[in-house]
Design a protein around this motif. Structure first.
Motif, PDB file in Angstrom:
ATOM      1  N   TYR A 127      17.416   0.254   0.040  1.00 14.48           N
ATOM      2  CA  TYR A 127      18.063   1.525  -0.272  1.00 14.48           C
ATOM      3  C   TYR A 127      17.212   2.657   0.297  1.00 14.48           C
ATOM      4  CZ  TYR A 127      20.149  -1.424  -3.904  1.00 14.48           C
ATOM      5  OH  TYR A 127      20.792  -2.427  -4.573  1.00 14.48           O
ATOM      6  N   PRO A 128      17.824   3.798   0.613  1.00 14.76           N
ATOM      7  CA  PRO A 128      16.984   4.958   0.944  1.00 14.76           C
ATOM      8  C   PRO A 128      16.065   5.258  -0.246  1.00 14.76           C
ATOM      9  CG  PRO A 128      19.287   5.396   1.466  1.00 14.76           C
ATOM     10  CD  PRO A 128      19.246   4.098   0.696  1.00 14.76           C
ATOM     11  N   ALA A 129      14.823   5.570   0.023  1.00  9.60           N
ATOM     12  CA  ALA A 129      13.860   5.813  -1.064  1.00  9.60           C
ATOM     13  C   ALA A 129      14.379   6.855  -2.044  1.00  9.60           C
ATOM     14  CB  ALA A 129      12.517   6.239  -0.493  1.00  9.60           C
TER      15      ALA A 129
ATOM     16  N   SER B 163      13.701  -3.069  -3.643  1.00 14.46           N
ATOM     17  CA  SER B 163      13.132  -2.976  -4.982  1.00 14.46           C
ATOM     18  C   SER B 163      11.832  -3.781  -5.041  1.00 14.46           C
ATOM     19  CB  SER B 163      14.141  -3.508  -6.005  1.00 14.46           C
ATOM     20  OG  SER B 163      13.718  -3.214  -7.296  1.00 14.46           O
ATOM     21  N   TYR B 164      10.882  -3.313  -5.813  1.00  9.21           N
ATOM     22  CA  TYR B 164       9.588  -3.982  -5.935  1.00  9.21           C
ATOM     23  C   TYR B 164       9.052  -3.759  -7.337  1.00  9.21           C
ATOM     24  CZ  TYR B 164       7.837   0.751  -5.190  1.00  9.21           C
ATOM     25  OH  TYR B 164       7.590   2.091  -5.296  1.00  9.21           O
ATOM     26  N   ASN B 165       8.065  -4.535  -7.711  1.00 11.09           N
ATOM     27  CA  ASN B 165       7.460  -4.422  -9.033  1.00 11.09           C
ATOM     28  C   ASN B 165       5.940  -4.361  -8.869  1.00 11.09           C
ATOM     29  OD1 ASN B 165       7.040  -4.323 -11.765  1.00 11.09           O
ATOM     30  ND2 ASN B 165       7.340  -6.516 -12.088  1.00 11.09           N
ATOM     31  N   VAL B 166       5.459  -3.214  -8.439  1.00  6.68           N
ATOM     32  CA  VAL B 166       4.025  -2.994  -8.225  1.00  6.68           C
ATOM     33  C   VAL B 166       3.663  -1.688  -8.914  1.00  6.68           C
ATOM     34  CG1 VAL B 166       2.228  -2.525  -6.513  1.00  6.68           C
ATOM     35  CG2 VAL B 166       3.994  -4.226  -6.029  1.00  6.68           C
ATOM     36  N   ARG B 167       2.551  -1.695  -9.632  1.00  6.18           N
ATOM     37  CA  ARG B 167       2.031  -0.494 -10.274  1.00  6.18           C
ATOM     38  C   ARG B 167       0.678  -0.161  -9.677  1.00  6.18           C
ATOM     39  NH1 ARG B 167       3.894   0.251 -16.026  1.00  6.18           N
ATOM     40  NH2 ARG B 167       5.697  -1.103 -16.247  1.00  6.18           N
ATOM     41  N   LEU B 168       0.287   1.102  -9.811  1.00 10.33           N
ATOM     42  CA  LEU B 168      -1.052   1.476  -9.359  1.00 10.33           C
ATOM     43  C   LEU B 168      -2.070   0.578 -10.041  1.00 10.33           C
ATOM     44  CD1 LEU B 168      -0.930   5.381  -9.376  1.00 10.33           C
ATOM     45  CD2 LEU B 168      -0.663   3.827  -7.439  1.00 10.33           C
ATOM     46  N   GLY B 169      -3.046   0.121  -9.284  1.00 12.15           N
ATOM     47  CA  GLY B 169      -4.071  -0.760  -9.829  1.00 12.15           C
ATOM     48  C   GLY B 169      -3.772  -2.229  -9.622  1.00 12.15           C
ATOM     49  N   ASP B 170      -2.530  -2.582  -9.316  1.00  9.39           N
ATOM     50  CA  ASP B 170      -2.188  -3.973  -9.017  1.00  9.39           C
ATOM     51  C   ASP B 170      -2.835  -4.383  -7.701  1.00  9.39           C
ATOM     52  OD1 ASP B 170      -0.648  -4.048 -11.294  1.00  9.39           O
ATOM     53  OD2 ASP B 170       1.299  -4.131 -10.257  1.00  9.39           O
ATOM     54  N   PRO B 171      -3.055  -5.693  -7.489  1.00 13.01           N
ATOM     55  CA  PRO B 171      -3.684  -6.134  -6.236  1.00 13.01           C
ATOM     56  C   PRO B 171      -2.927  -5.693  -4.978  1.00 13.01           C
ATOM     57  CG  PRO B 171      -3.635  -7.929  -7.828  1.00 13.01           C
ATOM     58  CD  PRO B 171      -2.838  -6.800  -8.423  1.00 13.01           C
TER      59      PRO B 171
ATOM     60  N   LEU C  29       3.523   1.027  -4.020  1.00 13.39           N
ATOM     61  CA  LEU C  29       3.429  -0.027  -3.007  1.00 13.39           C
ATOM     62  C   LEU C  29       3.332   0.535  -1.594  1.00 13.39           C
ATOM     63  CD1 LEU C  29       3.505  -3.034  -2.232  1.00 13.39           C
ATOM     64  CD2 LEU C  29       6.013  -2.868  -2.211  1.00 13.39           C
ATOM     65  N   HIS C  30       4.123   1.548  -1.292  1.00 14.05           N
ATOM     66  CA  HIS C  30       4.272   2.014   0.088  1.00 14.05           C
ATOM     67  C   HIS C  30       3.527   3.297   0.418  1.00 14.05           C
ATOM     68  CE1 HIS C  30       7.355  -1.026   0.656  1.00 14.05           C
ATOM     69  NE2 HIS C  30       7.922  -0.620  -0.469  1.00 14.05           N
ATOM     70  N   GLY C  31       2.997   3.996  -0.556  1.00  6.02           N
ATOM     71  CA  GLY C  31       2.331   5.265  -0.291  1.00  6.02           C
ATOM     72  C   GLY C  31       3.342   6.396  -0.173  1.00  6.02           C
ATOM     73  N   LEU C  32       3.084   7.353   0.704  1.00  5.12           N
ATOM     74  CA  LEU C  32       3.948   8.520   0.854  1.00  5.12           C
ATOM     75  C   LEU C  32       5.138   8.170   1.748  1.00  5.12           C
ATOM     76  CD1 LEU C  32       1.260  11.303   1.302  1.00  5.12           C
ATOM     77  CD2 LEU C  32       2.641  10.815  -0.732  1.00  5.12           C
ATOM     78  N   VAL C  33       6.331   8.234   1.172  1.00 11.79           N
ATOM     79  CA  VAL C  33       7.536   7.881   1.922  1.00 11.79           C
ATOM     80  C   VAL C  33       8.552   9.014   1.838  1.00 11.79           C
ATOM     81  CG1 VAL C  33       7.226   5.399   1.612  1.00 11.79           C
ATOM     82  CG2 VAL C  33       8.564   6.662  -0.059  1.00 11.79           C
ATOM     83  N   ASP C  34       9.295   9.209   2.929  1.00 11.94           N
ATOM     84  CA  ASP C  34      10.344  10.228   2.901  1.00 11.94           C
ATOM     85  C   ASP C  34      11.575   9.663   2.203  1.00 11.94           C
ATOM     86  OD1 ASP C  34      12.350   9.150   4.863  1.00 11.94           O
ATOM     87  OD2 ASP C  34      10.683   9.402   6.267  1.00 11.94           O
ATOM     88  N   LEU C  35      12.494  10.526   1.871  1.00 13.41           N
ATOM     89  CA  LEU C  35      13.657  10.141   1.071  1.00 13.41           C
ATOM     90  C   LEU C  35      14.602   9.205   1.790  1.00 13.41           C
ATOM     91  CD1 LEU C  35      14.542  13.560  -0.607  1.00 13.41           C
ATOM     92  CD2 LEU C  35      13.096  11.710  -1.480  1.00 13.41           C
ATOM     93  N   GLU C  36      14.541   9.168   3.108  1.00  9.37           N
ATOM     94  CA  GLU C  36      15.465   8.337   3.882  1.00  9.37           C
ATOM     95  C   GLU C  36      14.908   6.949   4.205  1.00  9.37           C
ATOM     96  OE1 GLU C  36      18.598   9.263   4.450  1.00  9.37           O
ATOM     97  OE2 GLU C  36      18.080  11.048   3.296  1.00  9.37           O
ATOM     98  N   ARG C  37      13.623   6.742   3.997  1.00 13.27           N
ATOM     99  CA  ARG C  37      13.035   5.435   4.346  1.00 13.27           C
ATOM    100  C   ARG C  37      13.672   4.335   3.518  1.00 13.27           C
ATOM    101  NH1 ARG C  37       6.715   3.547   4.168  1.00 13.27           N
ATOM    102  NH2 ARG C  37       7.145   1.324   4.310  1.00 13.27           N
ATOM    103  N   SER C  38      14.076   3.264   4.182  1.00 18.67           N
ATOM    104  CA  SER C  38      14.706   2.134   3.506  1.00 18.67           C
ATOM    105  C   SER C  38      13.643   1.301   2.793  1.00 18.67           C
ATOM    106  CB  SER C  38      15.451   1.269   4.532  1.00 18.67           C
ATOM    107  OG  SER C  38      16.084   0.194   3.887  1.00 18.67           O
ATOM    108  N   LEU C  39      13.838   1.120   1.487  1.00 22.06           N
ATOM    109  CA  LEU C  39      12.920   0.321   0.668  1.00 22.06           C
ATOM    110  C   LEU C  39      13.709  -0.680  -0.151  1.00 22.06           C
ATOM    111  CD1 LEU C  39      10.579   3.087  -0.855  1.00 22.06           C
ATOM    112  CD2 LEU C  39      10.155   1.685   1.169  1.00 22.06           C
TER     113      LEU C  39
END
Length: 199
Positions: free
Chosen positions: A45-47, A90-98, A78-88
């Motif tokens: 989906y677009p971010a 779904s993911y399940n990552v939180r800050l501090g996760d490996p 997970l991805h850092g700084l992303v613009d609103l149109e970047r296709s991503l």
């Protein structure tokens, strides 16, 4: 947000400057789009549409009131700084996760955006602000308190142009103060370099 990047232009003069705005991602997301009939992953989906939680949507609506959507960046765990149109997907990552994004990678994203020379407003939690601040020492973070407080402050920003102007003025002041603090004495304003990593 980066002025002129997260959400809205405060004044005609601000429209001529590039001012990013950033806000944090969210825990609630659209479902994984699955596989197509050939067993290949469907596009994401677009971010700007992926995150569906009330907190994120509150941040996003405030960002939309602050600046143009093309200048908005989401800070993804997970991805850092992303613009609103970047296709991503779904993911399940939180800050501090490996698998979480690192400060070094976020610094690379920030450098490629040129945020060293922009007023930047960040809307989101302290963990994300801490992730961004080494790369953007002049980051202005107007939200205080907990998530409920943040949502109320975002609503106020959406409804109150004077508050949005005050936030942009504070972001510009912070940027100027950090530049003054990190530049050698006597350096002409046009020759100033990047701000240091110190807040």
């Amino acid at each position: 947000m980066i002025r002129g990047l997260a959400y809205g232009f405060p004044s005609p003069g601000a429209q001529e400057s590039w001012n990013p705005r950033a806000f944090s991602c969210g825990n609630k997301k659209k479902p994984d789009p699955g596989l197509n009939e050939y067993g290949k992953k469907n596009p994401g989906y677009p971010a700007g549409e992926l995150y569906t939680g009330d907190y994120h949507l509150s941040l996003r609506s405030a960002a939309d009131a602050l600046t143009d959507p093309s200048l908005i960046r989401i800070c993804s765990a997970l991805h850092g700084l992303v613009d609103l149109e970047r296709s991503l997907r779904s993911y399940n990552v939180r800050l501090g996760d490996p698998n979480a994004i690192t400060q070094e990678k976020v610094a690379g994203h920030a450098a490629s955006l040129g945020v060293h020379d922009a007023d930047v407003i960040f809307l989101g939690g302290q963990g994300y602000a801490d992730l961004l601040r080494p790369a953007v020492p002049h980051l202005y973070t107007p939200l205080v308190g907990g998530m409920g407080d943040h949502r109320g402050q975002c609503r106020q920003a959406r409804e109150n142009p004077a508050l949005r102007d005050a936030w942009w003025n504070a972001a510009a002041d912070r940027h100027a103060a950090v530049n003054e603090k990190t530049q050698p004495d006597g350096a002409p304003p046009g020759l100033r370099g990047h701000a240091s990593d110190e807040a």
